[in-house]
Scaffold this active site. Structure first.
Site, PDB file in Angstrom:
ATOM      1  N   LYS A 172      31.211 -14.099   9.274  1.00 37.82           N
ATOM      2  CA  LYS A 172      31.195 -15.564   9.296  1.00 37.82           C
ATOM      3  C   LYS A 172      30.272 -16.038   8.175  1.00 37.82           C
ATOM      4  CE  LYS A 172      30.264 -19.445  12.498  1.00 37.82           C
ATOM      5  NZ  LYS A 172      29.816 -19.807  13.870  1.00 37.82           N
ATOM      6  N   SER A 192      32.824 -22.992  16.491  1.00 38.52           N
ATOM      7  CA  SER A 192      32.742 -23.086  15.051  1.00 38.52           C
ATOM      8  C   SER A 192      33.214 -21.823  14.316  1.00 38.52           C
ATOM      9  CB  SER A 192      31.285 -23.360  14.632  1.00 38.52           C
ATOM     10  OG  SER A 192      30.456 -22.271  14.943  1.00 38.52           O
ATOM     11  N   SER A 219      30.622 -21.098  20.335  1.00 40.28           N
ATOM     12  CA  SER A 219      31.292 -20.906  19.041  1.00 40.28           C
ATOM     13  C   SER A 219      31.909 -19.528  18.840  1.00 40.28           C
ATOM     14  CB  SER A 219      30.327 -21.193  17.894  1.00 40.28           C
ATOM     15  OG  SER A 219      30.175 -22.580  17.738  1.00 40.28           O
TER      16      SER A 219
END
Lengths: 483, 481
Positions: A77, A152, A176
């Site tokens: 990420k 997210s 997330s």
């Protein structure tokens, strides 16, 4: 496993060990799929570095055989700092930022031999539940490109679900990891707060942020966790508890179903979670109804605490030392105001304003202090419940993946708190710092549904063992989108 | 006596002399080129985290114990938010309502010998900001983050200081204490101790405090004194002309010798303090307390008492010697070596201090070892050398080193006290100076000095002058009879 695109890490390890494939071959295949993908799940692809690392991995495999994650392609990420490689947090503010250091998670996974193919898209500074708050544009859900992948960690979830990588790192502050895992039909683990070092992970809300893995199976989550966890002297809040053990599976676990969860849930999603509970009963576990009475306050408390912390964590992006700086500022105030106005997106600004407000004189007691009190009550609920049960089972999300644009509008005409309600099932465990995972447990209207399992602090072994037993008994985790 | 009295409280920022910063591993040494001692944590790059330096905590505990304050079993750090270019994170990590030390006191020596006790409110740990360099860049401001993250102990006094003079005494007492404890180098010109002063005035005898102002960033004894004097007069003028003092934050302008309101960038009405979630609460254990206590050296007040009561020094000498821990350490070693504390005090305050001043030397690095000074004093006291020779020997030891007894032997400096030898010289002098001898005999005793001088000269300075004088008198009176 019929489709090589959806191989698990376990499959890949077997293939590398039997020399039916090589790290370079794997890297090329995955890089090729990433290049052809239209999901927008990657912000940066590191082709040359990945192939160089894969060549080294192949040499090592030839010398010593395959072990750990050696030769396994992964993605990070874009919230994890990678030395010498752009780390953007999907923000204009950091669009050109190249950190001089690796996050501890990045170092550990590299040391385990994993090959990083690139950095995945996300909601800006990890704020959002749909991956629509990215400076680099929204990510599509591989099951239906008109829908969001969740957020997210939407880029990591979509990339894994679409077979672009077998696994990816992600972070979870209020859901997330779990929410996008559920919406994309994959497995995602948010470890106990403190299990995985936060060093080099760009901060959103320091007391809640926790890195964790996303993969296709619980077995892979365990393998990844082993190479992410551990005490880190660079993170004062990292726990010194030793590695997650692997104990014998137990039967007769008491699985709590909180009656406060799922009241507003789509009945068809509720039914999948019910069926999952029945599977657990079939595996010899006991289903117990429990109460977590302060659940209703969790989301409000979460958004106050997280925004308060974020408002100060993001103060460093001031246009002075690095990051976006406005053109020809008139003076210092202008430098600050314009750099930050231009560098941050709408949702990030909203959280900064909310958090600043919650910490201000005259409002601190009414908001921040009260939210902290609620947080303690939510935590107490869980600790009380765990006195009588072993694990908690809940839905992961209130709905399946929703349409892009359904909950956010560019003109800011939508109520942002509707999006915040996406986190209603995941936020309580975050506030309590508990380990929780989401794994697929059904399909509704051709879209995956996830269930959440929550364990006591540092109970990852029990959590993963139960998830593994579920995945041995069912095949929801093997369902893949039609690509 | 003025109709007004002033009430002053000081907040002194003491830079702790740890090797590395309070929340990062970067070094803290002063004077490096800008931004060469700032790591990713000090620069507040994304994703980095603070890690508390245990040595800073130990030093704060040492201070708390030395001032007899209460050490918190558990304290925490807070974020204090404001925007300024030399504050990289946009917040300073400090301690708001859980400081590591509460209470305690400093006893100020007053001129009449009595002590005045000043109570401390608290002492807390925090990080320093960087420096904004306005001078060297036309129309721009340079930022040096070397200082960012340097550990500070902010020592806050109660408003119990009654005058600029007393405030200065407090600052000096604190200066001596932290240097004695070894927790601060005390280099004011490098900003190692900086002081904010809260000042108000009120009608003499009033029990109500007047509105106060705060003067920021006073970094020398002199500026503290001048700024306070100016500000007190300013407030009195305001009140006497019927005005009211406004609560505000001021800066002292040394060039113009005045205080004036600070322009607001570093000030905020609301710092939005809240507990820093990156740091765990600090738990102070009994063993940390015991270890810290074991490292506390003799404190300045106890040292002064010992010098007077046990070594028989005067109050003045005791204070003079105890102000600087390095001076005191040198004196203690010299006095111990010779067993003559008074003589040692005279030497340290006299020749040694003069040489230190002249050579701009540090007391910790005086080139004449204290043991050698002790030996020198011993050789004076046992009559081996004269005071005059001792002075020249001291200079030679300072410049070239060496060992006292070897120098005395090697240069044949040993004083001649032998009566036969001196008597022979005296006879020569009497024979060579008949006119002067006549004058002495005629009662002009002043001339005796001349004859003593001649005898000393004849001995090459080595004759014991006391013995020369005795034998001359004896010879002259014998001859007369």
């Amino acid at each position: 496993m019929t489709d090589a695109r959806f191989a698990t890490i376990a499959d890949i390890r077997t293939a590398l060990r039997s020399r039916t494939t090589s790290a370079v071959e794997l890297a090329r295949e995955h890089l090729d799929r990433i290049a052809r993908s239209e999901l927008n799940s990657f912000v940066t692809v590191c082709e040359d570095d990945a192939l160089a690392a894969a060549r080294e991995a192949d040499k090592q495999i030839a010398r010593e055989g395959q072990s750990g994650l050696l030769g396994v392609p992964i993605a990070h990420k874009d919230v994890f700092c990678t030395a010498g490689g752009r780390t953007t947090c999907a923000s204009r503010m950091l669009a050109e930022f190249v950190p001089p250091y690796d996050a501890t998670v990045v170092t550990k996974l590299r040391d385990s031999g994993a090959i990083m193919l690139g950095k995945t898209n996300m909601d800006e500074f990890a704020m959002g539940s749909s991956n629509e708050n990215s400076y680099f544009g929204p990510v599509s859900n591989p099951w239906d490109a008109t829908r969001v992948p969740g957020g997210s960690s939407g880029g990591s979830a979509a990339a894994v679900a679409a077979g672009l990588v077998p696994a990816a790192t992600a972070t979870d502050t209020g859901g997330s990891i779990r929410q996008p895992a559920a919406l994309c039909g994959i497995s995602g683990l948010k470890p106990t707060y403190g299990r995985v070092s936060r060093y080099g992970m760009v901060a959103f809300a320091s007391s809640l942020d926790q890195g964790g893995p996303m993969a296709r199976t619980a077995l892979d989550l365990r393998l990844l966790l082993r190479h992410m966890e551990g005490h880190d002297p660079l993170d004062s809040t990292s726990a010194d508890v030793g590695p997650t053990p692997r104990e014998a599976d137990r039967v007769g676990l008491r699985i709590g179903i909180p009656r406060e969860y799922g009241r507003d849930l789509d009945a068809r999603l509720g039914a999948t979670v019910d069926e999952a509970a029945a599977v657990f009963e079939g595996l010899g576990h006991e289903r117990v109804e429990i109460s977590l009475p302060h659940t209703a306050y969790a989301t409000a408390a979460y958004y106050v605490v997280a925004s308060a912390e974020a408002s100060t964590n993001l103060s460093r992006y001031d246009g002075v030392r690095y990051g976006h700086r406005t053109e020809s500022p008139a003076d210092l105030d202008d430098l600050y105001a314009r750099s930050r106005s231009e560098g941050f997106g709408a949702e990030v600004k909203r959280r900064i304003l909310t958090g600043t407000y919650a910490l201000s004189i005259g409002y601190y007691d009414a908001y921040y202090r009260k939210a902290q009190r609620l947080r303690r009550l939510v935590r107490r609920d869980f600790l009380d419940a765990f006195a009588a049960i072993d694990l908690i089972l809940t839905p992961s999300t209130p709905s399946t993946a929703f349409e892009k644009g359904a909950l956010v509008a560019p003109d800011e005409t939508k109520d942002p708190t509707v999006m915040y309600e996406q986190d209603v099932y995941t936020v309580p465990a975050s506030l309590a710092g508990l380990p929780a995972l989401s794994i697929p447990c059904g399909i509704v209207d051709c879209l995956p549904v996830g269930m959440q399992l929550i364990a006591p602090h540092f109970g990852e072994d029990r959590l993963l063992a139960l998830a593994e037993s579920f995945q041995r008994a069912t095949d929801w985790h093997r369902r893949t989108p039609a690509l | 006596m003025s109709a007004w009295e002033s009430v002053i409280g000081l907040e002194v920022h003491v830079q702790l002399k740890t090797q590395s910063k309070i929340f990062s591993g970067a070094p803290t040494a002063f004077g490096a080129p800008p931004n060469t001692q700032a790591c990713a944590v000090d620069l507040a790059l994304p994703g980095v985290l603070p890690v508390l330096n245990a040595e800073a905590v130990r030093m704060a505990i040492v201070f708390g114990l030395a001032v007899e304050g209460e050490i918190a079993e558990r304290c925490r750090f807070d974020r204090k938010s404001y925007f300024y270019p030399d504050l990289p994170k946009g917040y300073q990590i400090s301690q708001l309502d859980e400081p590591i030390v509460r209470g305690g006191h400093l006893d100020l020596e007053t001129d009449d010998g009595a002590a005045k006790r000043i109570h401390l409110t608290r002492a807390h740990l925090e990080e320093d900001a960087g420096k904004s360099l306005h001078e060297d860049y036309r129309g721009k401001t340079g930022i040096d983050l070397n200082r960012a993250g340097t550990p500070l102990l902010e020592v806050v006094s109660e408003p119990e200081l009654a005058s600029p003079e007393e405030a200065g005494r407090y600052f000096r007492t604190l200066h001596t204490l932290v240097r004695t404890l070894g927790i601060c180098d005390g280099n004011l010109n490098e900003g190692s101790m900086r002081c904010d002063a809260n000042v108000s005035v009120r009608r003499r005898g009033s029990l109500v405090l007047g509105e106060r102002t705060e003067i920021k960033n006073l970094n020398s004894f002199r500026f503290l004194d001048k700024a306070l004097a100016f500000e007190i007069n300013r407030q009195i003028d305001v009140l006497e002309s019927g005005g009211t003092v406004a609560r505000q934050t001021l800066l002292y302008d040394a060039e113009r010798d005045e205080t004036r309101p600070m322009r607001g960038k570093e000030l905020s009405d609301d710092y939005r303090y809240f507990p820093d979630p990156d740091l765990l609460p600090v738990v102070v254990t009994q063993s940390m307390l015991d270890q810290a206590r074991a490292t506390i050296p003799e404190l300045p007040a106890a040292k002064r008492r010992r010098y007077v009561d046990e070594l028989g020094l005067t109050d003045y000498d005791a204070r003079w010697l105890a102000v600087d821990p390095n001076t005191a350490a040198y004196f203690d070693a010299a006095a111990a070596a010779c067993g003559q504390p008074k003589a040692a005090a005279n030497w340290v305050m006299g020749d040694v201090a003069a040489a230190v001043r002249r050579e701009d030397a540090a007391w910790a690095e005086v080139p004449v070892a204290a043991a050698q000074l002790g030996k020198l004093i011993e050789r004076i006291e046992d009559g081996s050398i004269s005071g005059k020779i001792a002075k020249s020997l001291f200079k030679s030891l300072w410049d070239d080193g060496g060992e006292v007894d070897e120098l005395i032997a090697g240069r044949r400096l040993k004083q001649v006290s032998d009566s036969h030898e001196i008597a022979a010289i005296v006879r020569q002098v009497i024979e060579a100076n008949p006119a002067q001898v006549e004058q002495v005999r005629a009662g002009k005793t002043r001339v005796l000095g001349f004859l003593v001088g001649q005898a000393m000269k004849a001995s090459g300075g080595k004759a014991n002058p006391k013995r020369v004088s005795e034998l001359l008198r004896e010879a002259l009176s014998t001859d007369q009879s």
